[in-house]
Design a protein around this motif. Sequence first.
Motif, PDB file in Angstrom:
ATOM      1  N   ALA A  55     -91.992  50.540  -6.342  1.00 53.85           N
ATOM      2  CA  ALA A  55     -90.986  49.483  -6.217  1.00 53.85           C
ATOM      3  C   ALA A  55     -89.620  50.124  -5.978  1.00 53.85           C
ATOM      4  CB  ALA A  55     -90.970  48.628  -7.475  1.00 53.85           C
ATOM      5  N   LEU A  56     -89.085  49.934  -4.755  1.00 51.91           N
ATOM      6  CA  LEU A  56     -87.818  50.545  -4.374  1.00 51.91           C
ATOM      7  C   LEU A  56     -86.900  49.518  -3.722  1.00 51.91           C
ATOM      8  CD1 LEU A  56     -89.106  53.800  -2.586  1.00 51.91           C
ATOM      9  CD2 LEU A  56     -88.243  53.622  -4.926  1.00 51.91           C
ATOM     10  N   VAL A  57     -85.607  49.665  -3.957  1.00 49.38           N
ATOM     11  CA  VAL A  57     -84.562  48.910  -3.271  1.00 49.38           C
ATOM     12  C   VAL A  57     -83.535  49.922  -2.786  1.00 49.38           C
ATOM     13  CG1 VAL A  57     -84.902  46.779  -4.596  1.00 49.38           C
ATOM     14  CG2 VAL A  57     -83.264  48.490  -5.407  1.00 49.38           C
ATOM     15  N   HIS A  76     -79.842  55.199 -15.841  1.00 47.84           N
ATOM     16  CA  HIS A  76     -80.313  53.922 -15.292  1.00 47.84           C
ATOM     17  C   HIS A  76     -79.125  53.152 -14.739  1.00 47.84           C
ATOM     18  CE1 HIS A  76     -84.607  53.406 -16.741  1.00 47.84           C
ATOM     19  NE2 HIS A  76     -84.254  54.614 -17.180  1.00 47.84           N
ATOM     20  N   LEU A  77     -79.387  52.414 -13.666  1.00 47.06           N
ATOM     21  CA  LEU A  77     -78.387  51.570 -13.030  1.00 47.06           C
ATOM     22  C   LEU A  77     -78.874  50.133 -13.068  1.00 47.06           C
ATOM     23  CD1 LEU A  77     -77.921  53.788  -9.860  1.00 47.06           C
ATOM     24  CD2 LEU A  77     -76.286  53.573 -11.717  1.00 47.06           C
ATOM     25  N   GLY A  78     -77.953  49.214 -13.285  1.00 47.03           N
ATOM     26  CA  GLY A  78     -78.280  47.803 -13.187  1.00 47.03           C
ATOM     27  C   GLY A  78     -77.845  47.283 -11.832  1.00 47.03           C
ATOM     28  N   CYS A 125     -82.869  50.030 -12.753  1.00 41.19           N
ATOM     29  CA  CYS A 125     -83.298  51.021 -11.769  1.00 41.19           C
ATOM     30  C   CYS A 125     -82.872  52.420 -12.173  1.00 41.19           C
ATOM     31  CB  CYS A 125     -82.630  50.744 -10.417  1.00 41.19           C
ATOM     32  SG  CYS A 125     -82.595  49.063  -9.857  1.00 41.19           S
ATOM     33  N   SER A 126     -83.439  53.388 -11.488  1.00 43.31           N
ATOM     34  CA  SER A 126     -82.943  54.761 -11.576  1.00 43.31           C
ATOM     35  C   SER A 126     -82.863  55.321 -10.158  1.00 43.31           C
ATOM     36  CB  SER A 126     -83.845  55.632 -12.459  1.00 43.31           C
ATOM     37  OG  SER A 126     -85.154  55.690 -11.934  1.00 43.31           O
ATOM     38  N   LEU A 127     -82.042  56.331  -9.997  1.00 42.46           N
ATOM     39  CA  LEU A 127     -81.849  56.949  -8.691  1.00 42.46           C
ATOM     40  C   LEU A 127     -83.149  57.609  -8.252  1.00 42.46           C
ATOM     41  CD1 LEU A 127     -79.870  57.668  -6.436  1.00 42.46           C
ATOM     42  CD2 LEU A 127     -79.218  59.681  -7.769  1.00 42.46           C
ATOM     43  N   GLN A 142     -85.363  53.272  -7.737  1.00 40.67           N
ATOM     44  CA  GLN A 142     -86.684  52.869  -8.198  1.00 40.67           C
ATOM     45  C   GLN A 142     -86.525  51.843  -9.307  1.00 40.67           C
ATOM     46  OE1 GLN A 142     -89.372  56.017  -9.187  1.00 40.67           O
ATOM     47  NE2 GLN A 142     -91.084  54.595  -9.364  1.00 40.67           N
ATOM     48  N   LEU A 143     -87.274  50.742  -9.194  1.00 37.30           N
ATOM     49  CA  LEU A 143     -87.188  49.662 -10.171  1.00 37.30           C
ATOM     50  C   LEU A 143     -88.045  49.956 -11.394  1.00 37.30           C
ATOM     51  CD1 LEU A 143     -87.452  46.554  -7.817  1.00 37.30           C
ATOM     52  CD2 LEU A 143     -85.413  47.723  -8.629  1.00 37.30           C
ATOM     53  N   HIS A 144     -87.507  49.588 -12.569  1.00 40.47           N
ATOM     54  CA  HIS A 144     -88.241  49.707 -13.824  1.00 40.47           C
ATOM     55  C   HIS A 144     -88.475  48.343 -14.463  1.00 40.47           C
ATOM     56  CE1 HIS A 144     -87.788  54.002 -13.520  1.00 40.47           C
ATOM     57  NE2 HIS A 144     -86.487  53.839 -13.357  1.00 40.47           N
ATOM     58  N   ALA A 145     -87.579  47.394 -14.181  1.00 40.94           N
ATOM     59  CA  ALA A 145     -87.713  46.040 -14.732  1.00 40.94           C
ATOM     60  C   ALA A 145     -86.972  45.074 -13.827  1.00 40.94           C
ATOM     61  CB  ALA A 145     -87.139  45.974 -16.150  1.00 40.94           C
ATOM     62  N   VAL A 146     -87.416  43.829 -13.838  1.00 40.67           N
ATOM     63  CA  VAL A 146     -86.781  42.788 -13.030  1.00 40.67           C
ATOM     64  C   VAL A 146     -86.762  41.490 -13.812  1.00 40.67           C
ATOM     65  CG1 VAL A 146     -88.948  42.183 -11.869  1.00 40.67           C
ATOM     66  CG2 VAL A 146     -86.772  41.588 -10.806  1.00 40.67           C
ATOM     67  N   GLU A 147     -85.701  40.735 -13.606  1.00 44.53           N
ATOM     68  CA  GLU A 147     -85.577  39.404 -14.199  1.00 44.53           C
ATOM     69  C   GLU A 147     -84.918  38.534 -13.140  1.00 44.53           C
ATOM     70  OE1 GLU A 147     -84.012  38.556 -18.363  1.00 44.53           O
ATOM     71  OE2 GLU A 147     -82.290  38.067 -17.085  1.00 44.53           O
TER      72      GLU A 147
END
Length: 172
Positions: A55-57, A76-78, A125-127, A142-147
């Motif tokens: 999962a990437l953005v 981590h980045l939001g 996310c993280s870089l 890279q995504l770690h969680a989504v809401e």
Amino acid sequence: MSLTALSTNQDLDPQRLREAFGIFPSGVVAVAAQVDGRPVGLAASSFTSVSLEPALVSFSIANTSKTWPDLRRADHLGVTVLADHHGGVCRQLAGPVDERFTGIDISTTDDGAVTLDEGLARFDCSLYREVEAGDHTIVLLQLHAVESVDGAVADAPLVFHRSGFGRMAASA
């Protein structure tokens, strides 16, 4: 349909390019994290989904950014998808560093990702990778969680178009 050749312009004027690029509307996100005990963030209008597995953005950032060198140090980045009423918030996130989060309700994860409480979607996310691309850097996260907000009650996204903010028309 007639085919014509585009006139070539070896001297691609940055102003003309900016105007042409601005014809394409884009959504706007806030990218933020806790860095050295304080929230650090920016607004980006180049956000896009990249991959489901992993999962990437991504978003792009000017190489002249003074904020990205600090923000990229976070574990981590939001990322928050801004709603159509967030035009002022977006301008604030592009303004003076010490005032970017004044009066904005935010949440911070244990890992330091900062998101806006009223966002349409929020990602932890993280870089993943940075790719140099001319005068910008493409940042892959890279995504770690989504809401995300239930679509039935969600506002429309903030749209950046022709150097201004707008909103999407209601779908039929």
